[in-house]
Design an enzyme around this catalytic site. Sequence first.
Site, PDB file in Angstrom:
ATOM      1  N   LYS A   1      30.336  47.970  62.973  1.00  0.00           N
ATOM      2  CA  LYS A   1      30.531  46.692  63.676  1.00  0.00           C
ATOM      3  C   LYS A   1      30.218  45.526  62.737  1.00  0.00           C
ATOM      4  O   LYS A   1      29.571  45.715  61.701  1.00  0.00           O
ATOM      5  CB  LYS A   1      29.617  46.650  64.904  1.00  0.00           C
ATOM      6  CG  LYS A   1      28.127  46.707  64.580  1.00  0.00           C
ATOM      7  CD  LYS A   1      27.291  47.002  65.834  1.00  0.00           C
ATOM      8  CE  LYS A   1      25.805  47.062  65.517  1.00  0.00           C
ATOM      9  NZ  LYS A   1      25.022  47.602  66.638  1.00  0.00           N
TER      10      LYS A   1
ATOM     11  N   ARG B   1      19.305  46.569  78.100  1.00  0.00           N
ATOM     12  CA  ARG B   1      20.359  45.722  77.546  1.00  0.00           C
ATOM     13  C   ARG B   1      21.683  46.102  78.197  1.00  0.00           C
ATOM     14  O   ARG B   1      22.223  45.338  78.973  1.00  0.00           O
ATOM     15  CB  ARG B   1      20.382  45.907  76.024  1.00  0.00           C
ATOM     16  CG  ARG B   1      21.197  44.901  75.297  1.00  0.00           C
ATOM     17  CD  ARG B   1      21.044  45.012  73.794  1.00  0.00           C
ATOM     18  NE  ARG B   1      21.685  46.198  73.226  1.00  0.00           N
ATOM     19  CZ  ARG B   1      21.762  46.431  71.906  1.00  0.00           C
ATOM     20  NH1 ARG B   1      21.222  45.582  71.041  1.00  0.00           N
ATOM     21  NH2 ARG B   1      22.365  47.501  71.460  1.00  0.00           N
TER      22      ARG B   1
ATOM     23  N   TYR C   1      20.381  16.370  50.983  1.00  0.00           N
ATOM     24  CA  TYR C   1      20.448  15.572  52.213  1.00  0.00           C
ATOM     25  C   TYR C   1      19.069  15.247  52.758  1.00  0.00           C
ATOM     26  O   TYR C   1      18.161  16.078  52.696  1.00  0.00           O
ATOM     27  CB  TYR C   1      21.231  16.329  53.284  1.00  0.00           C
ATOM     28  CG  TYR C   1      22.721  16.371  53.036  1.00  0.00           C
ATOM     29  CD1 TYR C   1      23.441  15.203  52.775  1.00  0.00           C
ATOM     30  CD2 TYR C   1      23.420  17.580  53.079  1.00  0.00           C
ATOM     31  CE1 TYR C   1      24.812  15.257  52.556  1.00  0.00           C
ATOM     32  CE2 TYR C   1      24.784  17.628  52.871  1.00  0.00           C
ATOM     33  CZ  TYR C   1      25.479  16.456  52.604  1.00  0.00           C
ATOM     34  OH  TYR C   1      26.826  16.495  52.392  1.00  0.00           O
TER      35      TYR C   1
ATOM     36  N   MET D   1      26.176  22.803  53.542  1.00  0.00           N
ATOM     37  CA  MET D   1      27.203  23.716  54.033  1.00  0.00           C
ATOM     38  C   MET D   1      27.750  24.602  52.912  1.00  0.00           C
ATOM     39  O   MET D   1      27.933  25.800  53.094  1.00  0.00           O
ATOM     40  CB  MET D   1      28.357  22.920  54.670  1.00  0.00           C
ATOM     41  CG  MET D   1      29.363  23.816  55.373  1.00  0.00           C
ATOM     42  SD  MET D   1      30.782  22.926  56.002  1.00  0.00           S
ATOM     43  CE  MET D   1      30.042  21.885  57.233  1.00  0.00           C
TER      44      MET D   1
HETATM   45  C1  LIG Z   1      24.075  48.644  66.194  1.00  0.00           C
HETATM   46  C2  LIG Z   1      23.835  49.888  66.930  1.00  0.00           C
HETATM   47  C3  LIG Z   1      23.460  51.071  66.252  1.00  0.00           C
HETATM   48  C4  LIG Z   1      23.108  51.092  64.787  1.00  0.00           C
HETATM   49  O1  LIG Z   1      21.738  50.773  64.598  1.00  0.00           O
HETATM   50  P1  LIG Z   1      21.067  50.764  63.166  1.00  0.00           P
HETATM   51  O2  LIG Z   1      19.649  50.386  63.424  1.00  0.00           O
HETATM   52  O3  LIG Z   1      21.778  49.727  62.359  1.00  0.00           O
HETATM   53  O4  LIG Z   1      21.227  52.131  62.571  1.00  0.00           O
HETATM   54  C5  LIG Z   1      23.397  52.249  66.982  1.00  0.00           C
HETATM   55  N1  LIG Z   1      23.649  52.255  68.330  1.00  0.00           N
HETATM   56  C6  LIG Z   1      23.963  51.134  69.001  1.00  0.00           C
HETATM   57  C7  LIG Z   1      24.188  51.215  70.473  1.00  0.00           C
HETATM   58  C8  LIG Z   1      24.046  49.916  68.339  1.00  0.00           C
HETATM   59  O5  LIG Z   1      24.336  48.799  69.033  1.00  0.00           O
END
Ligand SMILES: *Cc1c(COP(=O)(O)O)cnc(C)c1O
Length: 371
Positions: free
Chosen positions: A38, A136, A264, A314
Amino acid sequence: MLKAQETVLEIDLKALKHNFEYLKSKLQPETKFLAVVKAFAYGSDAQKIAKYLQDLDVDYFAVAYANEGITLRKAGITKPILVLHTLAINFDVIIENCLEPNLYNAKILNEFIAFASSEKQNEYPVHIKFNTGLNRLGFWENDLEYVVSKVTATSVVKVKSLFSHLAASEDLNERDFTLNQINSFKAIAENFEAEIGYMPFLHMSNTSGILNYPEAHFDMVRSGIGLYGFGNSEKESAHLKPVASLKTVISQIHKIKKGESVGYNRAYKSDRLITKTATLPLGHADGISRIYGNGKGFVTINGQKASIIGNVCMDMIMVNITDIDCKEGDEVIVFDGNTITAETLADSANTISYELITSISQRVKRTFINY
Ligand SMILES: *Cc1c(COP(=O)(O)O)cnc(C)c1O
């Protein structure tokens, strides 16, 4: 190796392979490995990283959102792709691209079944997430009967896996809490199997779960940060190799007299007779947040630490090179695997490697070594 002449994120595929093999060495041979790619593979390059891992025969991929899965399919990824955060608006592209949705509450479960049914799907692979303490995403343990009743009433979907996510796998002070999560998940899985008559495969561990909780590996593990070279502890990070190095170059050097300011809002004022500064071509639009400004963050030039002075702009930062022997055009290391890691730099501003590496913006050129 070529010296950087602009800001580049250099991605070391041999380091990725090393991390993948190290993490796999912690697993039973039959345990499957899901690579979490991701957020542009944690700020690197999802397409290249996923292709490389697919060639190393990784079993599964995960992305957060459906559009990230489309990007992988366009790059020729044929392995299964789990979409961790399914949103109803994306059901069509999920099915079009053979992505496998996480169904985490009644609304998304029912809506997906209805949509897949209208698309004449049969046994479409889905994954059911249970919340065991992160609070979550995920069904609660007492939703089990409900989930079972919904998925047994239709042949439109087939539950391929059950999963959960650990809240504090990196924190050994929370060991009891984590063991509780693992036990709840086991109980959920057993009840699910008893009710539904088959056992979907099970997964729960992120990188720190792989390293700290062998009893939570189940049938598959999901690793992100470990693949990119960080282990959430000094001891584990020592076995891993950071995949991405951020390098840049000195654009201009200034000599600032006592009382004169830099940047700045005149946030930095020279208190020495002469302060020597270097202007570098990266700023908050490239992922170096303003929190690194005003002396918190630093870079390395010719082996010496130069702190970021004044406010991060920036497109630029200025660093203090008063005591460093360097010239315009010299290479600058922001982070790499040897001198200052992303973890160390993130630490200087009280954040974590995850945030720093995923922030490196798409403006920064990606280069690849050791493929
Ligand atoms: C991002 C994520 C992972 C990966 O976690 P890491 O700590 O980067 O290995 C695994 N499972 C879920 C559900 C995640 O959102």
